[in-house]
Motif scaffolding. Structure first.
Motif, PDB file in Angstrom:
ATOM      1  N   LYS A   1      -5.456   5.725 -36.680  1.00  0.00           N
ATOM      2  CA  LYS A   1      -5.784   5.516 -35.229  1.00  0.00           C
ATOM      3  C   LYS A   1      -4.583   4.586 -34.664  1.00  0.00           C
ATOM      4  N   ALA A   2      -3.537   5.412 -34.015  1.00  0.00           N
ATOM      5  CA  ALA A   2      -2.428   4.538 -33.645  1.00  0.00           C
ATOM      6  C   ALA A   2      -2.572   4.596 -31.994  1.00  0.00           C
ATOM      7  N   GLN A   3      -1.382   4.608 -31.489  1.00  0.00           N
ATOM      8  CA  GLN A   3      -1.350   4.304 -29.903  1.00  0.00           C
ATOM      9  C   GLN A   3      -2.274   3.162 -29.430  1.00  0.00           C
ATOM     10  N   THR A   4      -1.916   2.203 -29.880  1.00  0.00           N
ATOM     11  CA  THR A   4      -2.940   0.844 -29.724  1.00  0.00           C
ATOM     12  C   THR A   4      -1.907   0.026 -28.664  1.00  0.00           C
ATOM     13  N   VAL A   5      -2.230  -0.132 -27.630  1.00  0.00           N
ATOM     14  CA  VAL A   5      -1.306  -1.053 -26.505  1.00  0.00           C
ATOM     15  C   VAL A   5      -2.014  -1.780 -25.603  1.00  0.00           C
ATOM     16  N   ASN A   6      -1.410  -2.860 -25.187  1.00  0.00           N
ATOM     17  CA  ASN A   6      -2.027  -3.851 -24.014  1.00  0.00           C
ATOM     18  C   ASN A   6      -1.641  -3.211 -22.646  1.00  0.00           C
ATOM     19  N   TRP A   7      -2.500  -2.682 -22.033  1.00  0.00           N
ATOM     20  CA  TRP A   7      -2.371  -2.099 -20.741  1.00  0.00           C
ATOM     21  C   TRP A   7      -1.864  -3.310 -19.590  1.00  0.00           C
ATOM     22  N   ALA A   8      -2.385  -4.464 -19.862  1.00  0.00           N
ATOM     23  CA  ALA A   8      -1.966  -5.333 -19.025  1.00  0.00           C
ATOM     24  C   ALA A   8      -0.465  -5.778 -19.010  1.00  0.00           C
ATOM     25  N   ALA A   9      -0.012  -5.525 -20.215  1.00  0.00           N
ATOM     26  CA  ALA A   9       1.536  -6.003 -20.541  1.00  0.00           C
ATOM     27  C   ALA A   9       2.499  -5.059 -20.367  1.00  0.00           C
ATOM     28  N   LEU A  10       2.105  -3.711 -19.940  1.00  0.00           N
ATOM     29  CA  LEU A  10       3.125  -2.789 -19.430  1.00  0.00           C
ATOM     30  C   LEU A  10       3.798  -2.766 -18.085  1.00  0.00           C
ATOM     31  N   ASN A  11       5.059  -3.252 -18.270  1.00  0.00           N
ATOM     32  CA  ASN A  11       5.697  -3.575 -16.814  1.00  0.00           C
ATOM     33  C   ASN A  11       6.718  -2.374 -16.355  1.00  0.00           C
ATOM     34  N   GLU A  12       7.954  -2.707 -16.262  1.00  0.00           N
ATOM     35  CA  GLU A  12       8.885  -1.636 -15.986  1.00  0.00           C
ATOM     36  C   GLU A  12       9.267  -0.823 -17.077  1.00  0.00           C
ATOM     37  N   GLU A  13       8.988  -1.181 -18.578  1.00  0.00           N
ATOM     38  CA  GLU A  13       9.526  -0.490 -19.468  1.00  0.00           C
ATOM     39  C   GLU A  13       8.765   0.946 -19.561  1.00  0.00           C
ATOM     40  N   LYS A  14       9.532   1.955 -19.970  1.00  0.00           N
ATOM     41  CA  LYS A  14       9.171   3.295 -20.254  1.00  0.00           C
ATOM     42  C   LYS A  14       8.873   3.588 -21.542  1.00  0.00           C
ATOM     43  N   HIS A  15       9.693   3.065 -22.486  1.00  0.00           N
ATOM     44  CA  HIS A  15       9.756   3.594 -23.984  1.00  0.00           C
ATOM     45  C   HIS A  15       8.784   2.645 -24.685  1.00  0.00           C
ATOM     46  N   LEU A  16       8.055   3.024 -25.847  1.00  0.00           N
ATOM     47  CA  LEU A  16       7.198   2.373 -26.705  1.00  0.00           C
ATOM     48  C   LEU A  16       7.613   2.853 -28.040  1.00  0.00           C
ATOM     49  N   LEU A  17       8.178   1.918 -29.053  1.00  0.00           N
ATOM     50  CA  LEU A  17       8.187   2.327 -30.371  1.00  0.00           C
ATOM     51  C   LEU A  17       7.403   1.446 -31.102  1.00  0.00           C
ATOM     52  N   ASN A  18       6.676   2.127 -32.203  1.00  0.00           N
ATOM     53  CA  ASN A  18       5.426   1.549 -32.838  1.00  0.00           C
ATOM     54  C   ASN A  18       5.915   1.788 -34.572  1.00  0.00           C
ATOM     55  N   ALA A  19       5.343   0.807 -35.205  1.00  0.00           N
ATOM     56  CA  ALA A  19       5.314   0.864 -36.602  1.00  0.00           C
ATOM     57  C   ALA A  19       3.999   0.234 -37.018  1.00  0.00           C
ATOM     58  N   ASN A  20       3.305   0.616 -38.038  1.00  0.00           N
ATOM     59  CA  ASN A  20       2.072   0.174 -38.527  1.00  0.00           C
ATOM     60  C   ASN A  20       1.868   0.411 -39.889  1.00  0.00           C
ATOM     61  N   VAL A  21       0.986  -0.584 -40.440  1.00  0.00           N
ATOM     62  CA  VAL A  21       0.688  -0.130 -41.935  1.00  0.00           C
ATOM     63  C   VAL A  21      -0.912  -0.628 -42.013  1.00  0.00           C
ATOM     64  N   GLY A  22      -1.574   0.219 -42.730  1.00  0.00           N
ATOM     65  CA  GLY A  22      -3.182   0.131 -42.912  1.00  0.00           C
ATOM     66  C   GLY A  22      -3.402   0.700 -44.102  1.00  0.00           C
ATOM     67  N   ALA A  23      -5.001   0.628 -44.080  1.00  0.00           N
ATOM     68  CA  ALA A  23      -5.949   1.141 -45.022  1.00  0.00           C
ATOM     69  C   ALA A  23      -6.363   2.065 -44.478  1.00  0.00           C
TER      70      ALA A  23
END
Length: 220
Positions: free
Chosen positions: A19-41
């Motif tokens: 389950k990805a695409q986890t983001v802090n909506w309150a911390a999104l400012n002028e940036e347009k691009h988001l890169l994600n790396a994750n590890v899990g079980a």
């Protein structure tokens, strides 16, 4: 093909879905691009990468694609690709509600068959979001819609009448629910997700009936 075998294999396939695409909506400012790396079980150890593009407006959204693989002897034997949109619908003070819809393409192989699957993953998150941190609850449903089976020679020796091909209608799906939280700093954030998984009949659970994920986002 034995219907019980089909059900078991599709349930295994739908479980391998971080389950990805986890983001802090309150911390999104002028940036347009988001890169994600994750590890899990989640039915094993899984690593993933993702990219998202943010659109502003009354209902901000992140549209993107994700790729993940379970760790094993052959890294790309099994994999999952997801593409879709995450939309923030409601903001009341620091409380926010978002939903996510993603199309899913998966490959899973074991000694019985190589399986290709198209499905759909839908989820909602309600949480408390501050510029430096956030916490929320998530609930979703991951559904296998149509699946292609290519059976192994080993399996055909046991069931000589089995046929390769596409199988429908959809027979496998899992509900999942859990908590997520994270810390945000300049153009970056780290987060943790934990939760439970149960099949769509609300009775059976996978061998590993929970998921956990640690992720990192970089925004630019």
């Amino acid at each position: 093909m034995n219907k019980n075998i089909i059900s078991v294999l599709i349930v295994l396939l739908t479980v391998i879905s971080m389950k990805a695409q986890t983001v802090n909506w309150a911390a999104l400012n002028e940036e347009k691009h988001l890169l994600n790396a994750n590890v899990g079980a989640e039915y094993g150890a899984i690593i993933g990468l993702g990219y998202g593009y943010k659109f502003g407006g009354m209902f901000p959204m992140i549209t993107g694609v994700e790729f993940s693989v379970p760790l094993g002897d052959t890294l790309l034997d099994d994999f999952k690709v997801k593409a879709g949109t995450n939309i923030r619908w409601v903001k009341i003070s620091d409380f926010q509600l978002s939903t996510r819809v993603q199309g899913v393409f998966r490959r899973f192989e074991n000694e019985n068959a190589a399986i290709l699957n198209f499905g759909l993953d839908m989820a909602g998150v309600i949480g408390y979001y501050r510029p430096k941190w956030f916490i929320g609850g998530e609930a979703g449903f991951d559904k296998a819609i149509v699946t292609h089976f290519k059976h192994s020679g080993h399996y055909k020796e046991i069931y000589p009448g089995v046929k390769d091909g596409w199988y429908e209608p959809a027979t496998g799906g899992n509900f999942y629910y859990g908590l997520q939280g994270g810390y945000s700093f300049t153009r970056q954030e780290i987060y943790l997700k934990v939760g439970n998984i149960i099949s769509q009949d609300f009775k059976t659970k996978p061998h590993l009936p929970f998921f956990a994920q640690i992720g990192y986002n970089y925004k630019f």
